[in-house]
Design a protein around this motif. Structure first.
Motif, PDB file in Angstrom:
ATOM      1  N   SER A   1       0.985  -1.052   0.167  1.00 22.27           N
ATOM      2  CA  SER A   1      -0.524  -0.121  -0.146  1.00 22.27           C
ATOM      3  C   SER A   1       0.915   1.269  -0.050  1.00 22.27           C
ATOM      4  CB  SER A   1      -0.812   0.054   1.214  1.00 22.27           C
ATOM      5  OG  SER A   1      -1.564  -0.828   1.213  1.00 22.27           O
ATOM      6  N   ARG A   2       1.739   1.371   0.666  1.00 22.23           N
ATOM      7  CA  ARG A   2       2.786   2.631   0.660  1.00 22.23           C
ATOM      8  C   ARG A   2       3.516   2.396  -0.446  1.00 22.23           C
ATOM      9  NH1 ARG A   2       6.308   0.823   5.940  1.00 22.23           N
ATOM     10  NH2 ARG A   2       4.418   1.186   7.565  1.00 22.23           N
ATOM     11  N   ILE A   3       4.398   1.190  -1.561  1.00 20.45           N
ATOM     12  CA  ILE A   3       4.625   1.485  -2.322  1.00 20.45           C
ATOM     13  C   ILE A   3       3.544   2.039  -3.427  1.00 20.45           C
ATOM     14  CG2 ILE A   3       5.297   0.223  -4.445  1.00 20.45           C
ATOM     15  CD1 ILE A   3       6.552  -1.902  -1.865  1.00 20.45           C
ATOM     16  N   LYS A   4       2.637   1.791  -3.788  1.00 26.97           N
ATOM     17  CA  LYS A   4       1.418   2.314  -4.209  1.00 26.97           C
ATOM     18  C   LYS A   4       1.575   3.722  -4.154  1.00 26.97           C
ATOM     19  CE  LYS A   4      -3.457   0.586  -6.458  1.00 26.97           C
ATOM     20  NZ  LYS A   4      -4.762   0.666  -6.357  1.00 26.97           N
ATOM     21  N   GLY A   5       1.319   3.889  -2.783  1.00 27.81           N
ATOM     22  CA  GLY A   5       0.832   5.322  -2.506  1.00 27.81           C
ATOM     23  C   GLY A   5       0.015   5.667  -1.355  1.00 27.81           C
ATOM     24  N   GLN A   6      -0.772   4.465  -1.904  1.00 27.91           N
ATOM     25  CA  GLN A   6      -2.052   4.816  -0.424  1.00 27.91           C
ATOM     26  C   GLN A   6      -1.799   5.396   0.993  1.00 27.91           C
ATOM     27  OE1 GLN A   6      -3.403   1.255  -1.009  1.00 27.91           O
ATOM     28  NE2 GLN A   6      -4.424   1.206  -2.646  1.00 27.91           N
ATOM     29  N   SER A   7      -2.410   6.784   1.069  1.00 31.12           N
ATOM     30  CA  SER A   7      -2.593   6.904   2.698  1.00 31.12           C
ATOM     31  C   SER A   7      -3.133   6.168   3.570  1.00 31.12           C
ATOM     32  CB  SER A   7      -3.522   8.090   2.298  1.00 31.12           C
ATOM     33  OG  SER A   7      -3.581   8.041   3.987  1.00 31.12           O
ATOM     34  N   LEU A   8      -1.713   5.663   4.857  1.00 34.62           N
ATOM     35  CA  LEU A   8      -1.948   4.360   5.334  1.00 34.62           C
ATOM     36  C   LEU A   8      -3.021   5.623   6.454  1.00 34.62           C
ATOM     37  CD1 LEU A   8       1.334   2.868   5.759  1.00 34.62           C
ATOM     38  CD2 LEU A   8      -0.679   1.851   4.689  1.00 34.62           C
ATOM     39  N   ALA A   9      -3.534   6.490   6.643  1.00 38.26           N
ATOM     40  CA  ALA A   9      -4.259   6.810   7.558  1.00 38.26           C
ATOM     41  C   ALA A   9      -5.541   7.858   7.036  1.00 38.26           C
ATOM     42  CB  ALA A   9      -3.915   8.317   9.091  1.00 38.26           C
TER      43      ALA A   9
END
Length: 301
Positions: free
Chosen positions: A172-180
């Motif tokens: 998810s981080r690699i894809k650039g999604q917000s984790l919050a």
């Protein structure tokens, strides 16, 4: 002329599972030739699947779009998506597969909502290319999964659950999604409603086709459901419902020999002519035009 193809086969996870039918990690080579025979025909899974292609290349058709997949590529499939694999050259990599009960991606919790974005999004799929550093991190997680599944030490299922969650957060981080999602409680509530709405569409799009139908099931007003949908996805609730119906129609047109009339009845339309008008209105092609065009194009990178 070959036999008329009328159905899209469903493959269950135990077909790939040597031991635990709820979670599988396997190198693609170990899946054997039978796997590629099955994978070369349009089919659906009743489980979540992650493929990591480390070497080689292939054409991977997800629903009606064909992706050219080269080395260091991850792709994600939700249950029910139609796909097939065509090998361009010998490939190596891993398949990670699990049932919904293992991760509960349809939970309404914040973490699950984040992770499920890799499987459920406007494109209905995720294809992600990794750089060398990212590949090293993914490799280490996958190797730990393999070790846990092989040795089956005490509480190995808990360990696998944690490793899979970490894997999904990392990607998810690699894809650039917000984790919050948001510190504000109402935003979390809205995202919960939206995820429930998307899950309801998956279950009921054949029978229910209006925003009012879904708003009633969610106990909110249609205008609010549209507002939440626009806020979180950029398109209205009605567009999500239409897009899901059209996607399934395209799946059948692309992957089977069913007529537009037969597909209309499968998708819950009483009037095949209305279905054809509906399809053309939102795709600018009649069902037969779509079928002819999709079959004349070998792939769309």
């Amino acid at each position: 002329m070959g036999e008329k193809r009328e159905n899209i086969g469903i493959i269950s996870l135990p077909a790939y599972a040597q031991a635990d039918p709820s979670f599988v990690v396997s190198s693609i080579c170990e899946l054997g030739e039978n796997f590629f025979d099955q994978a070369g025909v349009p089919h659906r899974h009743d489980f979540y699947t992650i493929y990591w292609i480390k070497k080689g290349s292939l054409l991977h058709t997800i629903d009606t779009v064909t992706h050219e997949v080269k080395k260091n590529t991850l792709f994600f499939l939700a249950p029910g998506q139609v796909h097939k694999l065509q090998l361009s050259e010998r490939i190596d990599g891993y398949m990670i597969a699990f049932r919904d009960a293992f991760m509960c991606l349809k939970d309404q919790s914040q973490v699950s909502g984040i992770n499920s974005g890799l499987f459920f999004n406007d494109q209905f799929s995720s294809v992600i290319t990794l750089d060398t550093t990212q590949s090293t991190d993914i490799e280490s997680i996958v190797q730990l999964m393999v070790k846990e599944l092989t040795t089956k030490e005490p509480e190995y299922e808990t360990a696998l659950h944690g490793l899979l969650r970490y894997f999904l957060v990392l990607v998810s981080r690699i894809k650039g999604q917000s984790l919050a999602i948001s510190p504000e409680q109402h935003a979390v509530h809205n995202s919960s409603i939206f995820l429930k709405f998307k899950n309801l569409i998956e279950e009921k799009y054949r029978e229910l086709k209006t925003v009012s139908d879904y708003a009633g099931l969610l106990h909110i007003k249609p205008v609010l459901l549209n507002e939440i949908s626009k806020q979180l996805s950029g398109i209205t609730a009605g567009e999500h419902i239409r897009n899901r119906v059209i996607l399934e129609a395209q799946r059948y047109l692309y992957n089977t020999d069913l007529t537009a009339k037969e597909i209309a009845y499968k998708l819950g339309f009483d009037d095949p002519h209305y279905f054809s008008r509906f399809f053309k209105k939102y795709t600018s092609q009649s069902p037969s035009e779509f079928k002819d065009a999709s079959r004349s194009v070998s792939h769309q990178p």
